[in-house]
Design a protein around this motif. Sequence first.
Motif, PDB file in Angstrom:
ATOM      1  N   GLY A  81       0.809  -1.221   0.000  1.00  0.00           N
ATOM      2  CA  GLY A  81       0.000   0.000   0.000  1.00  0.00           C
ATOM      3  C   GLY A  81       0.836   1.261   0.000  1.00  0.00           C
ATOM      4  N   GLY A  82       1.722   1.406  -0.959  1.00  0.00           N
ATOM      5  CA  GLY A  82       2.663   2.524  -0.926  1.00  0.00           C
ATOM      6  C   GLY A  82       2.228   3.758  -1.682  1.00  0.00           C
ATOM      7  N   THR A  83       0.910   3.990  -1.849  1.00  0.00           N
ATOM      8  CA  THR A  83       0.465   5.139  -2.638  1.00  0.00           C
ATOM      9  C   THR A  83       0.009   6.328  -1.792  1.00  0.00           C
ATOM     10  N   GLY A  84       0.030   6.191  -0.485  1.00  0.00           N
ATOM     11  CA  GLY A  84      -0.392   7.287   0.388  1.00  0.00           C
ATOM     12  C   GLY A  84       0.786   8.112   0.871  1.00  0.00           C
ATOM     13  N   TYR A  85       0.500   9.053   1.767  1.00  0.00           N
ATOM     14  CA  TYR A  85       1.555   9.943   2.253  1.00  0.00           C
ATOM     15  C   TYR A  85       2.592   9.205   3.096  1.00  0.00           C
ATOM     16  N   THR A  86       2.149   8.273   3.933  1.00  0.00           N
ATOM     17  CA  THR A  86       3.137   7.504   4.703  1.00  0.00           C
ATOM     18  C   THR A  86       3.927   6.582   3.784  1.00  0.00           C
ATOM     19  N   GLY A  87       3.275   6.118   2.705  1.00  0.00           N
ATOM     20  CA  GLY A  87       3.976   5.274   1.755  1.00  0.00           C
ATOM     21  C   GLY A  87       5.087   6.007   1.037  1.00  0.00           C
ATOM     22  N   VAL A  88       4.811   7.219   0.555  1.00  0.00           N
ATOM     23  CA  VAL A  88       5.845   7.963  -0.158  1.00  0.00           C
ATOM     24  C   VAL A  88       6.947   8.413   0.805  1.00  0.00           C
ATOM     25  N   GLU A  89       6.616   8.658   2.068  1.00  0.00           N
ATOM     26  CA  GLU A  89       7.651   8.970   3.046  1.00  0.00           C
ATOM     27  C   GLU A  89       8.550   7.759   3.291  1.00  0.00           C
ATOM     28  N   LEU A  90       7.960   6.589   3.374  1.00  0.00           N
ATOM     29  CA  LEU A  90       8.763   5.375   3.508  1.00  0.00           C
ATOM     30  C   LEU A  90       9.707   5.220   2.316  1.00  0.00           C
ATOM     31  N   LEU A  91       9.174   5.449   1.124  1.00  0.00           N
ATOM     32  CA  LEU A  91       9.990   5.339  -0.075  1.00  0.00           C
ATOM     33  C   LEU A  91      11.133   6.352  -0.056  1.00  0.00           C
ATOM     34  N   ARG A  92      10.833   7.579   0.346  1.00  0.00           N
ATOM     35  CA  ARG A  92      11.867   8.619   0.407  1.00  0.00           C
ATOM     36  C   ARG A  92      12.982   8.217   1.368  1.00  0.00           C
ATOM     37  N   LEU A  93      12.612   7.725   2.538  1.00  0.00           N
ATOM     38  CA  LEU A  93      13.601   7.363   3.543  1.00  0.00           C
ATOM     39  C   LEU A  93      14.368   6.100   3.166  1.00  0.00           C
ATOM     40  N   LEU A  94      13.636   5.087   2.698  1.00  0.00           N
ATOM     41  CA  LEU A  94      14.282   3.814   2.396  1.00  0.00           C
ATOM     42  C   LEU A  94      15.148   3.894   1.149  1.00  0.00           C
ATOM     43  N   SER A  95      14.805   4.781   0.215  1.00  0.00           N
ATOM     44  CA  SER A  95      15.605   4.913  -1.000  1.00  0.00           C
ATOM     45  C   SER A  95      17.003   5.441  -0.705  1.00  0.00           C
ATOM     46  N   GLN A  96      17.185   6.058   0.468  1.00  0.00           N
ATOM     47  CA  GLN A  96      18.495   6.590   0.850  1.00  0.00           C
ATOM     48  C   GLN A  96      19.131   5.792   1.985  1.00  0.00           C
ATOM     49  N   HIS A  97      18.505   4.684   2.342  1.00  0.00           N
ATOM     50  CA  HIS A  97      19.006   3.873   3.455  1.00  0.00           C
ATOM     51  C   HIS A  97      20.194   3.040   2.999  1.00  0.00           C
ATOM     52  N   PRO A  98      21.285   3.037   3.750  1.00  0.00           N
ATOM     53  CA  PRO A  98      22.500   2.357   3.297  1.00  0.00           C
ATOM     54  C   PRO A  98      22.433   0.836   3.296  1.00  0.00           C
TER      55      PRO A  98
END
Length: 354
Positions: free
Chosen positions: A15-32
Amino acid sequence: MTSAAASRIKVGIVGGTGYTGVELLRLLSQHPYVDLTAITSRKEDGMPVSAMFPNLRGRVNISFQTPEKAALEQCDVVFFATPHGVAMNQAQHLLEHKVRIIDLAADFRLQDTQVFERWYKMPHACPSVLADSVYGLVELNRQKIADAQVIGNPGCYPTTVLLGLAPLLENGRKLVDTSNIIADCKSGVSGAGRKAEVSTLFSEASDNFKAYGVAGHRHHPEISEQLQRIAGAPVGLVFVPHLVPMIRGMFSTIYARILPEARDTDFQALFEQRYANEEFVDVMPAGSLPETRSVRASNHLRIAVHRPEGDDQLVILVAQDNLVKGASGQAVQNMNLMFGFPESAGLTHVAVLP
């Protein structure tokens, strides 16, 4: 459990289409230490994530898939950024495949299934899983989170209220009147989620300020349950949420009456000592006035402790970004603990000003 912080893990999001989903994507996309391997959405099946969220162009190169195609069973951890009721219906299947779960909805927040059913109007689908789940407020449950298979990520309002009150109630302290604590809380419109609703239309929410949920709000029983755990006894709480005309941000003003025998307590020192080793909780200098913009897009929560006129009324001010420390950032903080990563991994973003 991953034994070395250098190991990478496979992460899925349901369920990554909401605001918490895009925040997760933003954070995880930069996670080492993270490889984003799956994200689900029935409606957007086949759509590249970056087509929906252009801020992720060049950062996230996967597409939405239906849950049946997503191979979530091959992930090390799955985040549920879904409406209430979704995670509990998929949890048992994922656990059988040794997948750990972090739910950003309410399915694993309330241990009392009768209270859950009263407030969320649905039966709990997996009470046995619920019984073994851990409430994911890191600053209170760090060790339990590290060993958990299922995390109930706290609500945004509860995060501010619980961290604002914990130093006063822990360890059997008798510092304030616990029969009548007031939490006066405000949230930006993103807290309502990414959906079409009249109350969050621009012409309705802009240039406006209002209370809601005064007769009862779903976060009230969550806060009360956790306060009772902290204090070891029931805590009387008046909780009133408000909607403010901004996109993101949360501010809670908490009022507690100091008991006569605690009048000589140095409350500033008490809070500073409690959170001295917490990277994401900032107890500001005496007299400070935290602002929501000071935490915008960051995982930090800022607290200021006031005692107006030196009287017996204690006023605690708490500011956070409702989408980060209040939701997705906290979820990543939980993940870091669960897999033995540095707790701050992927979460060191500085707040955005102006």
